[in-house]
Design a protein around this motif. Structure first.
Motif, PDB file in Angstrom:
ATOM      1  N   ILE A 185       0.836  -1.196   0.000  1.00  0.00           N
ATOM      2  CA  ILE A 185       0.000   0.000   0.000  1.00  0.00           C
ATOM      3  C   ILE A 185       0.875   1.252   0.000  1.00  0.00           C
ATOM      4  O   ILE A 185       0.691   2.165  -0.800  1.00  0.00           O
ATOM      5  N   GLY A 186       1.840   1.283   0.942  1.00  0.00           N
ATOM      6  CA  GLY A 186       2.810   2.361   0.982  1.00  0.00           C
ATOM      7  C   GLY A 186       2.193   3.740   0.963  1.00  0.00           C
ATOM      8  O   GLY A 186       1.115   3.977   1.497  1.00  0.00           O
ATOM      9  N   GLU A 187       2.901   4.647   0.313  1.00  0.00           N
ATOM     10  CA  GLU A 187       2.458   6.030   0.294  1.00  0.00           C
ATOM     11  C   GLU A 187       1.298   6.269  -0.652  1.00  0.00           C
ATOM     12  O   GLU A 187       0.709   7.355  -0.658  1.00  0.00           O
ATOM     13  N   LYS A 188       0.931   5.291  -1.474  1.00  0.00           N
ATOM     14  CA  LYS A 188      -0.192   5.448  -2.396  1.00  0.00           C
ATOM     15  C   LYS A 188      -1.471   4.829  -1.848  1.00  0.00           C
ATOM     16  O   LYS A 188      -2.447   4.665  -2.570  1.00  0.00           O
ATOM     17  N   GLY A 189      -1.460   4.481  -0.570  1.00  0.00           N
ATOM     18  CA  GLY A 189      -2.626   3.839   0.016  1.00  0.00           C
ATOM     19  C   GLY A 189      -3.883   4.679  -0.014  1.00  0.00           C
ATOM     20  O   GLY A 189      -4.993   4.144   0.020  1.00  0.00           O
ATOM     21  N   TYR A 190      -3.708   6.006  -0.076  1.00  0.00           N
ATOM     22  CA  TYR A 190      -4.895   6.866  -0.094  1.00  0.00           C
ATOM     23  C   TYR A 190      -5.724   6.653  -1.357  1.00  0.00           C
ATOM     24  O   TYR A 190      -6.926   6.933  -1.368  1.00  0.00           O
ATOM     25  N   TRP A 191      -5.113   6.152  -2.422  1.00  0.00           N
ATOM     26  CA  TRP A 191      -5.889   5.846  -3.627  1.00  0.00           C
ATOM     27  C   TRP A 191      -6.837   4.677  -3.374  1.00  0.00           C
ATOM     28  O   TRP A 191      -7.957   4.645  -3.891  1.00  0.00           O
ATOM     29  N   LEU A 192      -6.368   3.705  -2.580  1.00  0.00           N
ATOM     30  CA  LEU A 192      -7.252   2.594  -2.210  1.00  0.00           C
ATOM     31  C   LEU A 192      -8.383   3.102  -1.333  1.00  0.00           C
ATOM     32  O   LEU A 192      -9.537   2.682  -1.480  1.00  0.00           O
ATOM     33  N   ASP A 193      -8.058   4.026  -0.436  1.00  0.00           N
ATOM     34  CA  ASP A 193      -9.076   4.629   0.415  1.00  0.00           C
ATOM     35  C   ASP A 193     -10.129   5.329  -0.443  1.00  0.00           C
ATOM     36  O   ASP A 193     -11.336   5.205  -0.236  1.00  0.00           O
ATOM     37  N   ARG A 194      -9.672   6.082  -1.443  1.00  0.00           N
ATOM     38  CA  ARG A 194     -10.602   6.763  -2.335  1.00  0.00           C
ATOM     39  C   ARG A 194     -11.419   5.770  -3.157  1.00  0.00           C
ATOM     40  O   ARG A 194     -12.608   6.004  -3.422  1.00  0.00           O
ATOM     41  N   ALA A 195     -10.776   4.672  -3.551  1.00  0.00           N
ATOM     42  CA  ALA A 195     -11.503   3.644  -4.303  1.00  0.00           C
ATOM     43  C   ALA A 195     -12.630   3.064  -3.461  1.00  0.00           C
ATOM     44  O   ALA A 195     -13.732   2.798  -3.961  1.00  0.00           O
ATOM     45  N   MET A 196     -12.366   2.861  -2.174  1.00  0.00           N
ATOM     46  CA  MET A 196     -13.406   2.373  -1.285  1.00  0.00           C
ATOM     47  C   MET A 196     -14.520   3.417  -1.139  1.00  0.00           C
ATOM     48  O   MET A 196     -15.692   3.068  -0.985  1.00  0.00           O
ATOM     49  N   GLY A 197     -14.150   4.699  -1.211  1.00  0.00           N
ATOM     50  CA  GLY A 197     -15.164   5.747  -1.176  1.00  0.00           C
ATOM     51  C   GLY A 197     -16.080   5.679  -2.380  1.00  0.00           C
ATOM     52  O   GLY A 197     -17.300   5.824  -2.264  1.00  0.00           O
ATOM     53  N   VAL A 198     -15.496   5.445  -3.557  1.00  0.00           N
ATOM     54  CA  VAL A 198     -16.295   5.294  -4.775  1.00  0.00           C
ATOM     55  C   VAL A 198     -17.216   4.079  -4.653  1.00  0.00           C
ATOM     56  O   VAL A 198     -18.392   4.122  -5.042  1.00  0.00           O
ATOM     57  N   LEU A 199     -16.674   2.984  -4.110  1.00  0.00           N
ATOM     58  CA  LEU A 199     -17.484   1.779  -3.931  1.00  0.00           C
ATOM     59  C   LEU A 199     -18.654   2.043  -2.993  1.00  0.00           C
ATOM     60  O   LEU A 199     -19.789   1.607  -3.252  1.00  0.00           O
ATOM     61  N   LEU A 200     -18.399   2.766  -1.922  1.00  0.00           N
ATOM     62  CA  LEU A 200     -19.472   3.091  -0.975  1.00  0.00           C
ATOM     63  C   LEU A 200     -20.545   3.954  -1.638  1.00  0.00           C
ATOM     64  O   LEU A 200     -21.739   3.756  -1.409  1.00  0.00           O
ATOM     65  N   LEU A 201     -20.128   4.910  -2.485  1.00  0.00           N
ATOM     66  CA  LEU A 201     -21.097   5.729  -3.216  1.00  0.00           C
ATOM     67  C   LEU A 201     -21.931   4.863  -4.145  1.00  0.00           C
ATOM     68  O   LEU A 201     -23.144   5.053  -4.270  1.00  0.00           O
ATOM     69  N   GLY A 202     -21.283   3.923  -4.809  1.00  0.00           N
ATOM     70  CA  GLY A 202     -22.002   3.028  -5.714  1.00  0.00           C
ATOM     71  C   GLY A 202     -23.017   2.174  -4.971  1.00  0.00           C
ATOM     72  O   GLY A 202     -24.148   1.967  -5.437  1.00  0.00           O
ATOM     73  N   LEU A 203     -22.620   1.680  -3.798  1.00  0.00           N
ATOM     74  CA  LEU A 203     -23.542   0.860  -3.004  1.00  0.00           C
ATOM     75  C   LEU A 203     -24.715   1.709  -2.508  1.00  0.00           C
ATOM     76  O   LEU A 203     -25.848   1.225  -2.453  1.00  0.00           O
ATOM     77  N   ALA A 204     -24.435   2.967  -2.139  1.00  0.00           N
ATOM     78  CA  ALA A 204     -25.523   3.859  -1.710  1.00  0.00           C
ATOM     79  C   ALA A 204     -26.505   4.113  -2.848  1.00  0.00           C
ATOM     80  O   ALA A 204     -27.720   4.076  -2.652  1.00  0.00           O
ATOM     81  N   ALA A 205     -25.959   4.356  -4.036  1.00  0.00           N
ATOM     82  CA  ALA A 205     -26.823   4.592  -5.197  1.00  0.00           C
ATOM     83  C   ALA A 205     -27.658   3.356  -5.520  1.00  0.00           C
ATOM     84  O   ALA A 205     -28.839   3.463  -5.863  1.00  0.00           O
ATOM     85  N   LYS A 206     -27.060   2.197  -5.368  1.00  0.00           N
ATOM     86  CA  LYS A 206     -27.780   0.949  -5.633  1.00  0.00           C
ATOM     87  C   LYS A 206     -28.953   0.774  -4.675  1.00  0.00           C
ATOM     88  O   LYS A 206     -30.045   0.338  -5.071  1.00  0.00           O
ATOM     89  N   LEU A 207     -28.750   1.143  -3.409  1.00  0.00           N
ATOM     90  CA  LEU A 207     -29.823   1.040  -2.418  1.00  0.00           C
ATOM     91  C   LEU A 207     -30.988   1.952  -2.785  1.00  0.00           C
ATOM     92  O   LEU A 207     -32.155   1.571  -2.689  1.00  0.00           O
ATOM     93  N   VAL A 208     -30.676   3.178  -3.188  1.00  0.00           N
ATOM     94  CA  VAL A 208     -31.731   4.150  -3.492  1.00  0.00           C
ATOM     95  C   VAL A 208     -32.456   3.788  -4.780  1.00  0.00           C
ATOM     96  O   VAL A 208     -33.692   3.803  -4.849  1.00  0.00           O
ATOM     97  N   LEU A 209     -31.697   3.438  -5.809  1.00  0.00           N
ATOM     98  CA  LEU A 209     -32.301   3.150  -7.098  1.00  0.00           C
ATOM     99  C   LEU A 209     -33.071   1.839  -7.091  1.00  0.00           C
ATOM    100  O   LEU A 209     -34.047   1.681  -7.838  1.00  0.00           O
ATOM    101  N   ALA A 210     -32.645   0.896  -6.246  1.00  0.00           N
ATOM    102  CA  ALA A 210     -33.350  -0.382  -6.179  1.00  0.00           C
ATOM    103  C   ALA A 210     -34.730  -0.226  -5.575  1.00  0.00           C
ATOM    104  O   ALA A 210     -35.614  -1.009  -5.834  1.00  0.00           O
TER     105      ALA A 210
END
Length: 210
Positions: A185-210
């Motif tokens: 992960i090293g110093e670029k780990g924040y990109w993984l953190d941001r990727a998880m943020g995108v995933l969380l947004l996608g899951l939220a959208a899925k809940l609302v749209l479903a």
């Protein structure tokens, strides 16, 4: 008794497949592990395990059927869950790079540390407000538990599901915080953190749209 053990093994296998698949619980554990380290990820994992008890409790008394068959109630839970996931996603998307000193040490310090109690509540609410978990436990308990099933067996199933969930995510937290993974992960780990943020947004959208 043999039937009880057969049902238990089936429930355990189905549950393993469910917790191993990516979802809000997975995303929040990965996010907290990357952002805050093993200890906070462990607290989050324990909170997720405790959140399972909510679904177990209302499934045992039959409220999961009421939730599923009452559209406005199910929709309200879905909106609450989506709002909470968006809140978590915003925090993850605001992740920034490490400072030069922490980067040289291989540490991920992108924001001030949080307390274990807050991490536990994050895990608890992420799982407890997840309406997909409602459907999962509704189908699981409908298939294997009926009004004639003794209460101790019902409680035993619930305790196992809670402990197994917490143990799985604690194991995931440990893997993510091992030295080899931490170096990766090293110093670029924040990109993984941001990727998880995108995933969380996608899951939220899925809940609302479903």
């Amino acid at each position: 008794m043999n039937v009880v053990w057969q049902d238990f093994i089936t429930i355990a296998l189905v549950h393993l497949l469910a917790v191993a698949s990516p979802g809000p619980d997975f995303a929040i554990v990965v996010r907290n592990s990357v952002a805050y380290g093993r200890r906070i990820a462990m607290y989050t994992s324990v909170g997720i395990g405790l959140g399972i008890l909510i679904h177990v409790a209302y499934s045992i008394v039959g409220l999961s059927v009421v939730i599923k068959t009452t559209p406005w109630l199910y929709q309200t839970i879905s909106y609450l869950a989506a709002a909470y996931l968006i809140y978590l996603a915003v925090g993850a998307l605001r992740s920034g790079p490490t400072t030069p000193s922490t980067a040289r040490q291989g540490k991920q310090v992108t924001r001030p540390a949080i307390r274990g109690r807050r991490a536990l509540w994050m895990g608890f609410l992420t799982n407890g407000l997840n309406p997909k978990a409602t459907l999962f436990f509704l189908s699981l308990f409908t298939a294997f538990i009926d009004v004639d099933t003794p209460l101790p067996i019902k409680l035993g199933y619930g305790a196992y599901l809670s402990l197994a969930t917490g143990a799985w995510f604690c194991f995931l937290s440990y893997l993510l915080s091992t030295s080899s993974v931490a170096r990766l992960i090293g110093e670029k780990g924040y990109w993984l953190d941001r990727a998880m943020g995108v995933l969380l947004l996608g899951l939220a959208a899925k809940l609302v749209l479903a």
